[in-house]
Design a protein around this motif. Structure first.
Motif, short mmCIF file in Angstrom:
data_model
loop_
_atom_site.label_atom_id
_atom_site.label_comp_id
_atom_site.label_asym_id
_atom_site.label_seq_id
_atom_site.Cartn_x
_atom_site.Cartn_y
_atom_site.Cartn_z
N MET A 174 0.85 -1.02 -0.10
CA MET A 174 0.10 0.03 0.10
C MET A 174 1.02 1.29 0.10
O MET A 174 0.79 2.07 -0.84
N ILE A 175 1.76 1.16 1.01
CA ILE A 175 2.81 2.49 0.98
C ILE A 175 3.68 2.62 -0.36
O ILE A 175 3.71 3.56 -0.77
N HIS A 176 3.93 1.32 -0.97
CA HIS A 176 4.76 1.44 -2.34
C HIS A 176 3.82 2.12 -3.26
O HIS A 176 4.19 2.98 -4.02
N ASN A 177 2.56 1.76 -3.33
CA ASN A 177 1.62 2.37 -4.19
C ASN A 177 1.58 3.89 -4.00
O ASN A 177 1.40 4.60 -4.98
N ASP A 243 -7.77 7.31 -13.47
CA ASP A 243 -8.54 6.26 -12.48
C ASP A 243 -7.29 6.51 -11.04
O ASP A 243 -6.24 6.55 -11.21
N ASP A 244 -8.26 5.61 -9.97
CA ASP A 244 -7.02 5.01 -9.06
C ASP A 244 -7.74 3.73 -8.52
O ASP A 244 -9.06 3.77 -8.73
N LEU A 269 -2.98 12.17 -5.36
CA LEU A 269 -4.37 11.40 -5.19
C LEU A 269 -5.51 12.62 -5.87
O LEU A 269 -6.25 12.23 -6.63
N PHE A 270 -5.47 13.58 -4.98
CA PHE A 270 -6.50 14.80 -5.68
C PHE A 270 -6.31 15.21 -6.86
O PHE A 270 -7.31 15.63 -7.54
N ALA A 271 -5.11 15.11 -7.49
CA ALA A 271 -5.02 15.60 -8.96
C ALA A 271 -5.77 14.50 -9.90
O ALA A 271 -6.34 14.90 -11.08
N ARG A 272 -5.76 13.35 -9.35
CA ARG A 272 -6.68 12.22 -10.06
C ARG A 272 -8.09 12.56 -10.18
O ARG A 272 -8.64 12.38 -11.02
#
Length: 301
Positions: A174-177, A243-244, A269-272
């Motif tokens: 998860m942290i890697h991603n 997408d995410d 993430l907010f940019a996505r």
């Protein structure tokens, strides 16, 4: 070793192929018969349902789930608990939330079934380059499964990394991603700045290709976007919709729980999120306020 793989899509299918290449015996199941048929051609035995696992003369049974996180993984896991026997092993190689993984571990333990969580990175290139694995769960079960992990990972990794107790493998993935989100966003923003400096007439493809060797920012991500720009200099085959898959959100949730600021990952993430909006109302509100307090000229919608 004998491995049952549930989920034979892009990731699961390539994992099956890589294990078959290293002389493991693969029994595969996928609800999509086309996926099953493809892997069967590579030498896998195909079963028609999860219930068919009961008829397999294997002890212990080792089941690798390679499914999208969420309902389908939970449904399959629950079904497997009703099929498998004590001392059988489930490997979850998908991107499950680590908290759900810990709960599933406890549920399996009550039935003397073992659950290993395996963060799996490498994408569609894993078949060629090997996968980066971060593995959580009981150490003795991990050791039993080392031949599988050795076959999937680059030779110098020696089966890759056992990171700790149940959930830790998925936590590290998860942290890697989350890190991946930030790196991708920085590259994307840099390319956009280059593209919009019109006075220099910069050749973006050549510049990014130049970054592949000797540069501080050289990386696999740079390699990938360089290859795309060579074939499609304006990326006309792509939209700006991004997408995410959830891990970025979970990383930010974790940062809030731990009180650790993660501004780069959060902004990425907010940019996505913003990429998926057409004429968002927040921009209209800003324009309306500027017009209201300063009489600023605005563009009509």
């Amino acid at each position: 070793m004998n491995i049952i793989i549930v989920g034979l899509g892009k990731m699961g299918g390539n994992i099956a192929k890589k294990l078959l290449k290293d002389n493991h015996n693969i029994i595969g199941f996928d609800s999509d018969k086309n996926q099953s048929n493809t892997i069967e051609k590579y030498g896998a035995k195909i079963i028609d349902s999860l219930e068919d696992i009961n008829s397999l003369d294997l002890s212990p049974k080792i089941v690798w789930m390679m499914l999208p996180s969420g309902k389908i993984t939970q449904k399959t896991f629950t079904k497997l608990l009703g099929i498998l026997s004590p001392e059988d092993i489930i490997i979850d190689g998908g991107n499950s939330n680590y908290k759900l993984t810990r709960a599933r571990f406890d549920d399996a333990k009550k039935l003397d079934i073992h659950l290993i969580d395996c963060g799996t990175s490498g994408g569609i290139w894993g078949l060629k380059n090997g996968y980066c694995l971060t593995i959580g769960g009981e150490k003795n079960i991990y050791e039993k499964l080392r031949p599988i992990f050795n076959s999937l990972t680059p030779k110098n990794s020696k089966g890759n990394l056992y990171v700790g107790e149940s959930g830790s493998g998925h936590y590290v993935k998860m942290i890697h991603n989350g890190i991946e989100y930030g790196m991708m966003q920085a590259i994307a923003e840099g390319v956009e700045l280059l593209k919009n400096k019109s006075e220099y007439k910069l050749n973006i493809s050549e510049i990014v290709n130049n970054w592949k060797d000797g540069s501080v920012i050289k990386s696999w991500l740079i390699d990938l976007i360089s290859d795309e720009l060579i074939n499609d200099k304006n990326l006309e085959n792509f939209s700006s919709y991004v997408d995410d898959s959830g891990e970025g959100r979970w990383t930010i949730e974790e940062s809030i729980e731990l009180g650790i600021p993660t501004p780069v990952i959060t902004a990425a993430l907010f940019a996505r999120f913003r990429s998926r909006q057409i004429e968002p109302i927040s921009g209209k509100v800003l324009s309306a306020m500027r017009k209201g307090f300063g009489g600023h000229e605005v563009k009509n919608g």
